[in-house]
Design a protein around this motif. Structure first.
Motif, PDB file in Angstrom:
ATOM      1  N   ASP A  37       2.048   2.443   6.551  1.00 59.83           N
ATOM      2  CA  ASP A  37       1.116   3.326   7.263  1.00 59.83           C
ATOM      3  C   ASP A  37       1.890   4.147   8.298  1.00 59.83           C
ATOM      4  O   ASP A  37       1.347   4.596   9.286  1.00 59.83           O
ATOM      5  N   ASP A  48      -6.200  -7.174  -1.229  1.00 55.84           N
ATOM      6  CA  ASP A  48      -6.194  -6.849   0.202  1.00 55.84           C
ATOM      7  C   ASP A  48      -7.262  -5.811   0.547  1.00 55.84           C
ATOM      8  O   ASP A  48      -7.668  -5.692   1.703  1.00 55.84           O
ATOM      9  N   SER A  86     -11.119   2.807   4.108  1.00 53.60           N
ATOM     10  CA  SER A  86      -9.698   3.038   4.351  1.00 53.60           C
ATOM     11  C   SER A  86      -9.186   4.019   3.301  1.00 53.60           C
ATOM     12  O   SER A  86      -9.890   4.375   2.359  1.00 53.60           O
ATOM     13  N   LYS A 113      -2.578   4.032  11.764  1.00 56.81           N
ATOM     14  CA  LYS A 113      -2.120   2.682  11.405  1.00 56.81           C
ATOM     15  C   LYS A 113      -3.319   1.787  11.109  1.00 56.81           C
ATOM     16  O   LYS A 113      -4.300   1.793  11.828  1.00 56.81           O
ATOM     17  N   GLY A 114      -3.218   1.059  10.014  1.00 53.36           N
ATOM     18  CA  GLY A 114      -4.276   0.154   9.606  1.00 53.36           C
ATOM     19  C   GLY A 114      -5.407   0.825   8.837  1.00 53.36           C
ATOM     20  O   GLY A 114      -6.231   0.150   8.238  1.00 53.36           O
ATOM     21  N   ARG A 117      -2.755   3.883   4.138  1.00 51.92           N
ATOM     22  CA  ARG A 117      -1.473   3.388   3.634  1.00 51.92           C
ATOM     23  C   ARG A 117      -0.980   4.257   2.488  1.00 51.92           C
ATOM     24  O   ARG A 117      -1.772   4.808   1.735  1.00 51.92           O
TER      25      ARG A 117
END
Length: 190
Positions: A37, A48, A86, A113-114, A117
């Motif tokens: 990321d 995940d 996401s 971030k998080g 990705r």
């Protein structure tokens, strides 16, 4: 007979009330890839991503055509997607796009971030995932310049919390963000 007709009419009326969930286009197969990321690379499995919807895109970092446009549009959507879905961008050129190169690309486009990705792996696994899993095209143009090394789909894909493909979007559609947010709300049942 009257009772059957009344039941059919009632079920038609009830099924037309409210928004419908997008149709399912199949389940994403298992995958195990390296992802970043913008920071250090870690492994990313499809497991995940279970439990929340996510948006998939397909890019390569040396592309000078649609990839930067796709990535920029998704970058602008990040704030609207936070807490709802996401993002995962899969490279279509894993020979070039190492985790380090993808990390720099992620930082260039301000990947949260998080939340977002960028994934890479071996060529055969990625090709299989893209063509058989996502049912999209990605063809290597042997001998081509790096900027045109791969011809690939520019579709963006909505995957639900259970790992099923729910919708394909045209990335050039000006209402892309609105359509994704509307479908995410429908998936959550709101």
């Amino acid at each position: 007979m009257k009772r059957i007709l009344v039941l059919i009419a009632l079920s038609t009326v009830l099924s037309s009330c409210g928004p419908r969930k997008p149709p399912s286009y199949g389940k994403i197969p298992d995958f195990h890839l390296k992802a970043t990321d913008g920071g250090p690379a870690a492994y990313l499995d499809n497991k995940d991503l279970l439990g929340a919807p996510w948006i998939a895109s397909f890019i390569f970092t040396s592309c000078q055509g649609p990839c930067p446009v796709i990535t920029a549009r998704l970058s602008r959507m990040q704030k609207d997607l936070a807490g709802k879905a996401s993002l995962v961008s899969f490279t279509v050129d894993p020979d070039t796009d190492t985790p380090e190169i993808l990390a720099a690309y992620a930082r260039k486009f301000g990947a949260e971030k998080g939340l977002w990705r960028f994934a890479t792996g071996d060529k055969a696994s990625l090709q299989n995932l893209i063509s058989k899993g996502f049912k999209l095209a990605a063809v290597e143009n042997e001998g081509a310049a790096p900027a045109t090394r791969v011809t690939h789909s520019t579709k963006v894909v909505l995957v639900d919390a259970s790992g099923f493909i729910r919708r394909y979007y045209d990335c050039e559609n000006p209402s892309l963000s609105n359509e994704i947010l509307k479908d995410l709300q429908t998936l959550r049942g709101n």
